[in-house]
Design a protein around this motif. Structure first.
Motif, PDB file in Angstrom:
ATOM      1  N   GLU A 213       0.833  -1.210   0.000  1.00 41.76           N
ATOM      2  CA  GLU A 213       0.000   0.000   0.000  1.00 41.76           C
ATOM      3  C   GLU A 213       0.868   1.260   0.000  1.00 41.76           C
ATOM      4  O   GLU A 213       0.552   2.246  -0.666  1.00 41.76           O
ATOM      5  CB  GLU A 213      -0.908  -0.010   1.222  1.00 41.76           C
ATOM      6  N   ALA A 214       1.951   1.232   0.781  1.00 44.42           N
ATOM      7  CA  ALA A 214       2.809   2.411   0.887  1.00 44.42           C
ATOM      8  C   ALA A 214       3.474   2.745  -0.439  1.00 44.42           C
ATOM      9  O   ALA A 214       3.691   3.921  -0.752  1.00 44.42           O
ATOM     10  CB  ALA A 214       3.874   2.181   1.957  1.00 44.42           C
ATOM     11  N   ALA A 215       3.802   1.732  -1.238  1.00 44.22           N
ATOM     12  CA  ALA A 215       4.441   1.980  -2.530  1.00 44.22           C
ATOM     13  C   ALA A 215       3.573   2.834  -3.439  1.00 44.22           C
ATOM     14  O   ALA A 215       4.072   3.544  -4.316  1.00 44.22           O
ATOM     15  CB  ALA A 215       4.769   0.656  -3.214  1.00 44.22           C
ATOM     16  N   LEU A 216       2.275   2.788  -3.214  1.00 43.41           N
ATOM     17  CA  LEU A 216       1.335   3.559  -4.042  1.00 43.41           C
ATOM     18  C   LEU A 216       1.031   4.938  -3.463  1.00 43.41           C
ATOM     19  O   LEU A 216       0.506   5.799  -4.167  1.00 43.41           O
ATOM     20  CB  LEU A 216       0.021   2.781  -4.187  1.00 43.41           C
ATOM     21  N   ARG A 217       1.399   5.158  -2.184  1.00 42.47           N
ATOM     22  CA  ARG A 217       0.946   6.377  -1.517  1.00 42.47           C
ATOM     23  C   ARG A 217       2.038   7.206  -0.853  1.00 42.47           C
ATOM     24  O   ARG A 217       1.812   8.371  -0.555  1.00 42.47           O
ATOM     25  CB  ARG A 217      -0.092   6.009  -0.443  1.00 42.47           C
ATOM     26  N   ILE A 218       3.199   6.632  -0.584  1.00 48.30           N
ATOM     27  CA  ILE A 218       4.226   7.353   0.158  1.00 48.30           C
ATOM     28  C   ILE A 218       4.692   8.595  -0.606  1.00 48.30           C
ATOM     29  O   ILE A 218       4.807   8.579  -1.837  1.00 48.30           O
ATOM     30  CB  ILE A 218       5.421   6.423   0.475  1.00 48.30           C
ATOM     31  N   SER A 219       4.955   9.664   0.124  1.00 46.19           N
ATOM     32  CA  SER A 219       5.372  10.911  -0.505  1.00 46.19           C
ATOM     33  C   SER A 219       6.876  10.891  -0.770  1.00 46.19           C
ATOM     34  O   SER A 219       7.636  10.156  -0.130  1.00 46.19           O
ATOM     35  CB  SER A 219       5.036  12.099   0.403  1.00 46.19           C
ATOM     36  N   GLU A 220       7.305  11.735  -1.708  1.00 45.56           N
ATOM     37  CA  GLU A 220       8.734  11.852  -2.000  1.00 45.56           C
ATOM     38  C   GLU A 220       9.494  12.364  -0.777  1.00 45.56           C
ATOM     39  O   GLU A 220      10.630  11.963  -0.528  1.00 45.56           O
ATOM     40  CB  GLU A 220       8.944  12.802  -3.183  1.00 45.56           C
ATOM     41  N   GLN A 221       8.859  13.229  -0.001  1.00 52.08           N
ATOM     42  CA  GLN A 221       9.491  13.753   1.202  1.00 52.08           C
ATOM     43  C   GLN A 221       9.755  12.638   2.213  1.00 52.08           C
ATOM     44  O   GLN A 221      10.830  12.582   2.821  1.00 52.08           O
ATOM     45  CB  GLN A 221       8.607  14.824   1.837  1.00 52.08           C
ATOM     46  N   ASP A 222       8.775  11.750   2.384  1.00 54.12           N
ATOM     47  CA  ASP A 222       8.958  10.643   3.324  1.00 54.12           C
ATOM     48  C   ASP A 222      10.035   9.672   2.837  1.00 54.12           C
ATOM     49  O   ASP A 222      10.804   9.128   3.640  1.00 54.12           O
ATOM     50  CB  ASP A 222       7.641   9.891   3.529  1.00 54.12           C
ATOM     51  N   ILE A 223      10.096   9.447   1.527  1.00 57.94           N
ATOM     52  CA  ILE A 223      11.141   8.578   0.982  1.00 57.94           C
ATOM     53  C   ILE A 223      12.518   9.164   1.264  1.00 57.94           C
ATOM     54  O   ILE A 223      13.439   8.468   1.696  1.00 57.94           O
ATOM     55  CB  ILE A 223      10.942   8.366  -0.533  1.00 57.94           C
ATOM     56  N   GLN A 224      12.664  10.474   1.042  1.00 57.38           N
ATOM     57  CA  GLN A 224      13.949  11.113   1.294  1.00 57.38           C
ATOM     58  C   GLN A 224      14.300  11.080   2.775  1.00 57.38           C
ATOM     59  O   GLN A 224      15.470  10.897   3.146  1.00 57.38           O
ATOM     60  CB  GLN A 224      13.916  12.564   0.793  1.00 57.38           C
ATOM     61  N   HIS A 225      13.294  11.229   3.611  1.00 51.71           N
ATOM     62  CA  HIS A 225      13.504  11.167   5.054  1.00 51.71           C
ATOM     63  C   HIS A 225      14.048   9.794   5.452  1.00 51.71           C
ATOM     64  O   HIS A 225      14.982   9.683   6.267  1.00 51.71           O
ATOM     65  CB  HIS A 225      12.180  11.450   5.768  1.00 51.71           C
TER      66      HIS A 225
ATOM     67  N   ALA B 183      12.346   0.032  -3.509  1.00 49.50           N
ATOM     68  CA  ALA B 183      11.102  -0.466  -4.101  1.00 49.50           C
ATOM     69  C   ALA B 183       9.974   0.539  -3.914  1.00 49.50           C
ATOM     70  O   ALA B 183       9.150   0.741  -4.816  1.00 49.50           O
ATOM     71  CB  ALA B 183      10.723  -1.809  -3.478  1.00 49.50           C
ATOM     72  N   LEU B 184       9.923   1.187  -2.755  1.00 54.73           N
ATOM     73  CA  LEU B 184       8.908   2.218  -2.527  1.00 54.73           C
ATOM     74  C   LEU B 184       9.125   3.396  -3.479  1.00 54.73           C
ATOM     75  O   LEU B 184       8.163   3.929  -4.046  1.00 54.73           O
ATOM     76  CB  LEU B 184       8.965   2.707  -1.077  1.00 54.73           C
ATOM     77  N   ALA B 185      10.373   3.803  -3.653  1.00 51.69           N
ATOM     78  CA  ALA B 185      10.682   4.928  -4.534  1.00 51.69           C
ATOM     79  C   ALA B 185      10.343   4.610  -5.981  1.00 51.69           C
ATOM     80  O   ALA B 185       9.961   5.502  -6.751  1.00 51.69           O
ATOM     81  CB  ALA B 185      12.156   5.294  -4.397  1.00 51.69           C
ATOM     82  N   ASP B 186      10.474   3.333  -6.365  1.00 58.40           N
ATOM     83  CA  ASP B 186      10.131   2.919  -7.730  1.00 58.40           C
ATOM     84  C   ASP B 186       8.625   2.726  -7.924  1.00 58.40           C
ATOM     85  O   ASP B 186       8.177   2.383  -9.019  1.00 58.40           O
ATOM     86  CB  ASP B 186      10.844   1.606  -8.073  1.00 58.40           C
ATOM     87  N   ARG B 187       7.875   2.903  -6.839  1.00 60.78           N
ATOM     88  CA  ARG B 187       6.413   2.715  -6.881  1.00 60.78           C
ATOM     89  C   ARG B 187       6.064   1.315  -7.387  1.00 60.78           C
ATOM     90  O   ARG B 187       5.153   1.127  -8.205  1.00 60.78           O
ATOM     91  CB  ARG B 187       5.745   3.767  -7.782  1.00 60.78           C
ATOM     92  N   ASP B 188       6.792   0.342  -6.844  1.00 64.25           N
ATOM     93  CA  ASP B 188       6.605  -1.055  -7.255  1.00 64.25           C
ATOM     94  C   ASP B 188       5.985  -1.828  -6.088  1.00 64.25           C
ATOM     95  O   ASP B 188       6.703  -2.317  -5.210  1.00 64.25           O
ATOM     96  CB  ASP B 188       7.958  -1.661  -7.638  1.00 64.25           C
ATOM     97  N   PRO B 189       4.661  -1.934  -6.036  1.00 62.58           N
ATOM     98  CA  PRO B 189       4.008  -2.564  -4.878  1.00 62.58           C
ATOM     99  C   PRO B 189       4.362  -4.034  -4.706  1.00 62.58           C
ATOM    100  O   PRO B 189       4.538  -4.506  -3.581  1.00 62.58           O
ATOM    101  CB  PRO B 189       2.520  -2.379  -5.160  1.00 62.58           C
ATOM    102  N   GLU B 190       4.478  -4.793  -5.837  1.00 63.75           N
ATOM    103  CA  GLU B 190       4.809  -6.210  -5.721  1.00 63.75           C
ATOM    104  C   GLU B 190       6.197  -6.405  -5.131  1.00 63.75           C
ATOM    105  O   GLU B 190       6.409  -7.241  -4.229  1.00 63.75           O
ATOM    106  CB  GLU B 190       4.724  -6.896  -7.094  1.00 63.75           C
TER     107      GLU B 190
END
Length: 240
Positions: A116-128, A209-216
């Motif tokens: 679910e997070a891969a589809l919704r996480i913000s770029e700011q949270d990824i950088q954090h 994987a989250l940054a690539d927006r790859d849920p699988e």
């Protein structure tokens, strides 16, 4: 056991008896003692099976029995303490099968949260997350590495990813209902440097994987990470 000046400084909220104030003060004392007792259990100061002596703890914190009993009751709710007839409260002992069951649930639920997070996480949270990983890696592997107890785990990656899923049911299950039991299992790994190093590498792959927006891929990497953690904990548990 009388309280030392150091303990008085460590437990400022519990320095005054609960009876000295209004109901809010009593609740504040119970909250403070709850936090200190939970931390003592998670860090291993209070060992599995250890008895929580009410007279000893009341003296240690300089409080009455009432807020102490409330704190112990809430520890029971969090499944960190069990009440043994005629023996009082004791720190929970997790047998290997119970630990395995906890990790089975974690693998399924946190894998779902990562998807679910891969589809919704913000770029700011990824950088954090990336920045925190970098700081931890530098602390462990830099020119002047610090010891494991002094590494700053300034982000709980699992909690951050669950929150990023935006699913209130997943958040409640992992951050509230079973949070304390999960932390008890995880705390054993944090004492082992080799597992911490491997966890940093696995966390980095999950963030990629989250940054690539790859849920699988995010779900698969999270499941593998938790399965590896399960095996590590079980392999290093004392045999009954």
């Amino acid at each position: 056991m009388a309280r030392t000046p150091r303990e008085t400084a460590e437990y400022p909220e519990a320095a005054e008896p609960a009876a000295a104030g209004e109901p809010g003060a009593w609740a504040s004392v119970a909250d403070s003692v709850l936090g200190h007792l939970e931390e003592a259990i998670l860090c291993g100061e209070l060992k599995p099976g250890a008895k929580i002596s009410e007279p000893e703890m009341a003296k240690r914190f300089g409080i009455s029995r009432a807020p102490l009993r409330e704190a112990i009751r809430r520890l029971e709710e969090r499944k960190l303490v069990t009440h043994v007839p005629r023996q009082g409260a004791r720190v929970i002992v997790l047998p290997p099968e119970r630990v395995r069951q906890i990790f089975v649930i974690r693998e399924a639920i946190e894998g779902m949260a990562a998807r679910e997070a891969a589809l919704r996480i913000s770029e700011q949270d990824i950088q954090h997350l990336r920045d925190s990983l970098k700081r931890q890696s530098e602390q462990l592997n830099g020119p002047e590495p610090v010891g494991l107890p002094h590494v700053s785990f300034d982000i709980d990656y699992h909690a951050a990813i669950v929150r990023a899923s935006g699913n209130e049911f997943l958040i409640r299950f992992l951050s509230e209902d079973y949070h304390a039991l999960i932390e008890l299992c995880r705390s054993r790994q944090r004492r082992r440097p080799e597992r911490v190093q491997r966890s940093l590498q696995e966390h980095a792959r999950i963030v990629d994987a989250l940054a690539d927006r790859d849920p699988e891929l995010a779900e698969m990497m999270m499941r593998r990470h938790i399965a590896g953690a399960r095996d590590d904990v079980l392999n290093h548990m004392p045999q009954p």
